[in-house]
Design a protein around this motif. Structure first.
Motif, PDB file in Angstrom:
ATOM      1  N   THR A 107     -28.427  -5.698  15.150  1.00 42.90           N
ATOM      2  CA  THR A 107     -28.771  -6.199  13.819  1.00 42.90           C
ATOM      3  C   THR A 107     -29.063  -7.695  13.878  1.00 42.90           C
ATOM      4  OG1 THR A 107     -27.405  -4.491  12.785  1.00 42.90           O
ATOM      5  CG2 THR A 107     -27.976  -6.392  11.424  1.00 42.90           C
ATOM      6  N   LEU A 108     -28.230  -8.436  14.594  1.00 44.87           N
ATOM      7  CA  LEU A 108     -28.439  -9.877  14.758  1.00 44.87           C
ATOM      8  C   LEU A 108     -29.748 -10.148  15.493  1.00 44.87           C
ATOM      9  CD1 LEU A 108     -27.480 -12.828  14.544  1.00 44.87           C
ATOM     10  CD2 LEU A 108     -26.229 -12.452  16.701  1.00 44.87           C
ATOM     11  N   LEU A 109     -29.973  -9.440  16.591  1.00 47.31           N
ATOM     12  CA  LEU A 109     -31.211  -9.606  17.359  1.00 47.31           C
ATOM     13  C   LEU A 109     -32.429  -9.355  16.472  1.00 47.31           C
ATOM     14  CD1 LEU A 109     -32.645  -9.906  20.205  1.00 47.31           C
ATOM     15  CD2 LEU A 109     -32.537  -7.406  20.287  1.00 47.31           C
ATOM     16  N   ALA A 110     -32.415  -8.251  15.748  1.00 45.43           N
ATOM     17  CA  ALA A 110     -33.541  -7.903  14.877  1.00 45.43           C
ATOM     18  C   ALA A 110     -33.727  -8.944  13.774  1.00 45.43           C
ATOM     19  CB  ALA A 110     -33.333  -6.515  14.270  1.00 45.43           C
ATOM     20  N   SER A 111     -32.642  -9.463  13.240  1.00 43.93           N
ATOM     21  CA  SER A 111     -32.726 -10.463  12.179  1.00 43.93           C
ATOM     22  C   SER A 111     -33.362 -11.757  12.679  1.00 43.93           C
ATOM     23  CB  SER A 111     -31.343 -10.764  11.610  1.00 43.93           C
ATOM     24  OG  SER A 111     -30.810  -9.617  11.000  1.00 43.93           O
ATOM     25  N   VAL A 112     -32.988 -12.180  13.869  1.00 42.51           N
ATOM     26  CA  VAL A 112     -33.577 -13.397  14.445  1.00 42.51           C
ATOM     27  C   VAL A 112     -35.053 -13.163  14.743  1.00 42.51           C
ATOM     28  CG1 VAL A 112     -33.537 -14.965  16.433  1.00 42.51           C
ATOM     29  CG2 VAL A 112     -31.391 -14.283  15.332  1.00 42.51           C
ATOM     30  N   TRP A 113     -35.385 -12.012  15.321  1.00 42.36           N
ATOM     31  CA  TRP A 113     -36.768 -11.702  15.650  1.00 42.36           C
ATOM     32  C   TRP A 113     -37.631 -11.658  14.377  1.00 42.36           C
ATOM     33  CZ3 TRP A 113     -40.028 -12.483  19.140  1.00 42.36           C
ATOM     34  CH2 TRP A 113     -41.184 -11.716  19.305  1.00 42.36           C
ATOM     35  N   LYS A 114     -37.106 -11.024  13.324  1.00 43.25           N
ATOM     36  CA  LYS A 114     -37.841 -10.970  12.053  1.00 43.25           C
ATOM     37  C   LYS A 114     -38.052 -12.374  11.485  1.00 43.25           C
ATOM     38  CE  LYS A 114     -36.185  -6.438  10.626  1.00 43.25           C
ATOM     39  NZ  LYS A 114     -35.238  -5.730   9.762  1.00 43.25           N
ATOM     40  N   ALA A 115     -37.040 -13.219  11.595  1.00 44.07           N
ATOM     41  CA  ALA A 115     -37.154 -14.586  11.086  1.00 44.07           C
ATOM     42  C   ALA A 115     -38.198 -15.375  11.878  1.00 44.07           C
ATOM     43  CB  ALA A 115     -35.796 -15.283  11.145  1.00 44.07           C
ATOM     44  N   ILE A 116     -38.243 -15.171  13.190  1.00 46.59           N
ATOM     45  CA  ILE A 116     -39.248 -15.843  14.022  1.00 46.59           C
ATOM     46  C   ILE A 116     -40.644 -15.418  13.597  1.00 46.59           C
ATOM     47  CG2 ILE A 116     -40.232 -15.907  16.360  1.00 46.59           C
ATOM     48  CD1 ILE A 116     -37.317 -15.884  17.419  1.00 46.59           C
ATOM     49  N   GLY A 119     -42.071 -16.696   9.626  1.00 49.16           N
ATOM     50  CA  GLY A 119     -42.570 -18.006   9.226  1.00 49.16           C
ATOM     51  C   GLY A 119     -41.958 -19.113  10.044  1.00 49.16           C
ATOM     52  N   PRO A 120     -42.268 -20.338   9.670  1.00 46.71           N
ATOM     53  CA  PRO A 120     -41.736 -21.465  10.433  1.00 46.71           C
ATOM     54  C   PRO A 120     -40.217 -21.448  10.526  1.00 46.71           C
ATOM     55  CG  PRO A 120     -43.440 -22.203   8.925  1.00 46.71           C
ATOM     56  CD  PRO A 120     -43.139 -20.767   8.583  1.00 46.71           C
ATOM     57  N   VAL A 121     -39.723 -21.861  11.690  1.00 47.57           N
ATOM     58  CA  VAL A 121     -38.297 -21.944  11.968  1.00 47.57           C
ATOM     59  C   VAL A 121     -37.971 -23.424  12.131  1.00 47.57           C
ATOM     60  CG1 VAL A 121     -36.510 -21.378  13.662  1.00 47.57           C
ATOM     61  CG2 VAL A 121     -38.285 -19.707  13.130  1.00 47.57           C
ATOM     62  N   GLU A 122     -36.871 -23.864  11.538  1.00 48.75           N
ATOM     63  CA  GLU A 122     -36.489 -25.267  11.669  1.00 48.75           C
ATOM     64  C   GLU A 122     -35.759 -25.482  12.987  1.00 48.75           C
ATOM     65  OE1 GLU A 122     -33.765 -28.464   9.363  1.00 48.75           O
ATOM     66  OE2 GLU A 122     -35.157 -27.297   8.133  1.00 48.75           O
ATOM     67  N   ILE A 123     -36.319 -26.362  13.798  1.00 51.50           N
ATOM     68  CA  ILE A 123     -35.722 -26.710  15.091  1.00 51.50           C
ATOM     69  C   ILE A 123     -35.663 -28.229  15.169  1.00 51.50           C
ATOM     70  CG2 ILE A 123     -35.968 -26.590  17.599  1.00 51.50           C
ATOM     71  CD1 ILE A 123     -37.456 -23.923  17.170  1.00 51.50           C
ATOM     72  N   ASN A 124     -34.470 -28.764  15.302  1.00 52.32           N
ATOM     73  CA  ASN A 124     -34.260 -30.218  15.343  1.00 52.32           C
ATOM     74  C   ASN A 124     -34.892 -30.914  14.139  1.00 52.32           C
ATOM     75  OD1 ASN A 124     -32.843 -30.027  17.772  1.00 52.32           O
ATOM     76  ND2 ASN A 124     -34.716 -30.183  18.967  1.00 52.32           N
ATOM     77  N   GLY A 125     -34.761 -30.302  12.976  1.00 47.41           N
ATOM     78  CA  GLY A 125     -35.252 -30.894  11.743  1.00 47.41           C
ATOM     79  C   GLY A 125     -36.752 -30.749  11.505  1.00 47.41           C
ATOM     80  N   LYS A 126     -37.449 -30.068  12.389  1.00 48.67           N
ATOM     81  CA  LYS A 126     -38.898 -29.868  12.255  1.00 48.67           C
ATOM     82  C   LYS A 126     -39.197 -28.390  12.070  1.00 48.67           C
ATOM     83  CE  LYS A 126     -39.928 -34.148  13.570  1.00 48.67           C
ATOM     84  NZ  LYS A 126     -40.167 -35.140  12.627  1.00 48.67           N
ATOM     85  N   LYS A 127     -40.155 -28.097  11.186  1.00 46.71           N
ATOM     86  CA  LYS A 127     -40.587 -26.711  10.974  1.00 46.71           C
ATOM     87  C   LYS A 127     -41.600 -26.360  12.062  1.00 46.71           C
ATOM     88  CE  LYS A 127     -38.671 -25.775   6.885  1.00 46.71           C
ATOM     89  NZ  LYS A 127     -37.789 -24.685   6.639  1.00 46.71           N
ATOM     90  N   ILE A 128     -41.287 -25.348  12.852  1.00 44.51           N
ATOM     91  CA  ILE A 128     -42.157 -24.921  13.947  1.00 44.51           C
ATOM     92  C   ILE A 128     -42.528 -23.458  13.722  1.00 44.51           C
ATOM     93  CG2 ILE A 128     -42.330 -24.569  16.431  1.00 44.51           C
ATOM     94  CD1 ILE A 128     -40.486 -26.963  16.775  1.00 44.51           C
ATOM     95  N   ASP A 129     -43.816 -23.192  13.704  1.00 45.19           N
ATOM     96  CA  ASP A 129     -44.312 -21.842  13.441  1.00 45.19           C
ATOM     97  C   ASP A 129     -44.518 -21.104  14.767  1.00 45.19           C
ATOM     98  OD1 ASP A 129     -45.357 -19.534  12.462  1.00 45.19           O
ATOM     99  OD2 ASP A 129     -46.948 -20.486  11.293  1.00 45.19           O
ATOM    100  N   LEU A 130     -43.463 -20.487  15.243  1.00 43.34           N
ATOM    101  CA  LEU A 130     -43.503 -19.779  16.528  1.00 43.34           C
ATOM    102  C   LEU A 130     -44.415 -18.561  16.489  1.00 43.34           C
ATOM    103  CD1 LEU A 130     -39.723 -20.015  17.423  1.00 43.34           C
ATOM    104  CD2 LEU A 130     -41.580 -21.324  18.433  1.00 43.34           C
TER     105      LEU A 130
END
Length: 197
Positions: A107-116, A119-130
């Motif tokens: 469930t955690l794996l799928a949730s992270v994958w869906k979030a990726i 849309g953009p993911v915040e990494i070090n304060g920056k929105k990055i669209d993986l």
């Protein structure tokens, strides 16, 4: 419900209210979140939020299993769930995977994958669209070499930044994903700035 349980639930409302979803007159729990609600369980230490601490090799192995679950029978699905939990929680082979982790880890794996992919993911304060990593670059139908994650791993290893294939697999998944994003971003930028010949 016992009064003590009701009081405990009331006391925890702020922490758990985001997991209750109302649809019409029905309220149900939704654990689809990139936050790891079970960072440790039964003596096993799992990943942090957003799969922090997971290696690229573990991520690819678990995601490959998750992507193939729809082709499996009920027993194979249960084994796939347990395998994902075993990898993410570093449960030694031969030890039984707790049922709760066999439910939670996929469930955690799928949730992270869906979030990726959402849309953009915040990494070090920056929105990055993986998502750009996984999109077609356009320019006509390019043949698919069918190597998937294995091909990507070899490409990253060929670049040499993280080392050979085994070293790439031991690298933090987020470091590799950011590298893939950077490569794709530069490729798309170069393509946009280079006139067609």
């Amino acid at each position: 419900m016992k009064a003590q349980h009701v009081e405990e639930l009331k006391a925890q409302t702020g922490a758990i209210e985001g997991f209750f979803v109302t649809e019409g007159n029905r309220v149900h729990l939704d654990f689809n979140t990139p936050v790891n609600l079970l960072p440790s369980y039964g003596g096993y230490q799992g990943p942090g939020d957003w799969l922090e601490g997971v290696t690229y090799g573990e991520f690819v192995e678990c995601l490959t299993i998750a992507e193939n679950l729809h082709q499996m029978d009920e027993q194979e699905v249960a084994e796939g769930y347990a395998h994902i939990a075993r990898r993410l929680y570093h449960i030694p082979d031969g030890e039984k995977v707790p049922d709760l982790l066999a439910f939670h880890a996929p469930t955690l794996l799928a949730s992270v994958w869906k979030a990726i992919l959402a849309g953009p993911v915040e990494i070090n304060g920056k929105k990055i669209d993986l998502r750009i990593i996984f999109r077609s670059s356009g320019g006509g139908k390019k043949p698919d070499d069918k190597t998937g994650w294995t091909g990507i791993t070899f490409e990253v290893a060929t670049a040499g930044l993280f080392g050979n294939v085994a070293e790439v697999e031991r690298t933090d998944m987020w470091a590799v994903l950011i590298y893939l994003y950077k490569c794709k971003f530069e490729y798309l930028n170069e393509k946009r700035n280079t006139p067609n010949k």
